[in-house]
Design an enzyme around this catalytic site. Structure first.
Site, PDB file in Angstrom:
ATOM      1  N   MET A 176       0.844  -1.172   0.000  1.00 37.91           N
ATOM      2  CA  MET A 176       0.000   0.000   0.000  1.00 37.91           C
ATOM      3  C   MET A 176       0.888   1.233   0.000  1.00 37.91           C
ATOM      4  O   MET A 176       1.894   1.294   0.679  1.00 37.91           O
ATOM      5  CB  MET A 176      -0.905   0.000   1.224  1.00 37.91           C
ATOM      6  CG  MET A 176      -1.658   1.283   1.351  1.00 37.91           C
ATOM      7  SD  MET A 176      -3.302   1.269   2.044  1.00 37.91           S
ATOM      8  CE  MET A 176      -4.035  -0.205   1.552  1.00 37.91           C
ATOM      9  N   CYS A 177       0.481   2.231  -0.751  1.00 39.63           N
ATOM     10  CA  CYS A 177       1.229   3.476  -0.869  1.00 39.63           C
ATOM     11  C   CYS A 177       0.537   4.588  -0.101  1.00 39.63           C
ATOM     12  O   CYS A 177      -0.626   4.478   0.259  1.00 39.63           O
ATOM     13  CB  CYS A 177       1.352   3.874  -2.333  1.00 39.63           C
ATOM     14  SG  CYS A 177       2.283   2.668  -3.297  1.00 39.63           S
ATOM     15  N   GLY A 178       1.266   5.661   0.123  1.00 38.17           N
ATOM     16  CA  GLY A 178       0.706   6.835   0.775  1.00 38.17           C
ATOM     17  C   GLY A 178       0.720   8.006  -0.188  1.00 38.17           C
ATOM     18  O   GLY A 178       1.692   8.212  -0.908  1.00 38.17           O
TER      19      GLY A 178
END
Length: 80
Positions: free
Chosen positions: A1-3
Site C-alpha cells: 500500500m502506498c501513501g
C-alpha cells in the site's frame, strides 16, 4: 500500500511543496521504497523531485523543496 498527500493553497504565491514535504514522513511509517513530489506552478508548468529511499534521503535539503514552485501539488510514498 502506498501513501499519497495533496495540497492546494488559496494563495497563488504559496509553496505547496513545503506542506507536502512536511506530510510525507508521516506516511512512511510502514517502510518505504521510494517517494516523490510534483507541483504545478503558474502557467501549468510541472516540477518534480523523486527517487528511491526514505523522504529524508530523496528530499535532503531546503533547496530541493524550493526548486518545486507552485501553489498545488501531490506527494507519494511507495511502500515495500
Amino acid at each position: 500500500m502506498c501513501g499519497i498527500i495533496a495540497c492546494i493553497l488559496a494563495d497563488p504565491n504559496g509553496s505547496a511543496a513545503e506542506d507536502i514535504n512536511n506530510g510525507l514522513p508521516i506516511l512512511q511509517h510502514r517502510g518505504q521504497d521510494a517517494c516523490g513530489i510534483a507541483t504545478c506552478a503558474q502557467g501549468g508548468k510541472i516540477y518534480t523531485r523523486k527517487g528511491n529511499g526514505l523522504c529524508a534521503e530523496v528530499i535532503r535539503t531546503q533547496q530541493h523543496v524550493t526548486d518545486l514552485p507552485g501553489n498545488m501539488g501531490i506527494g507519494h510514498c511507495r511502500h515495500i
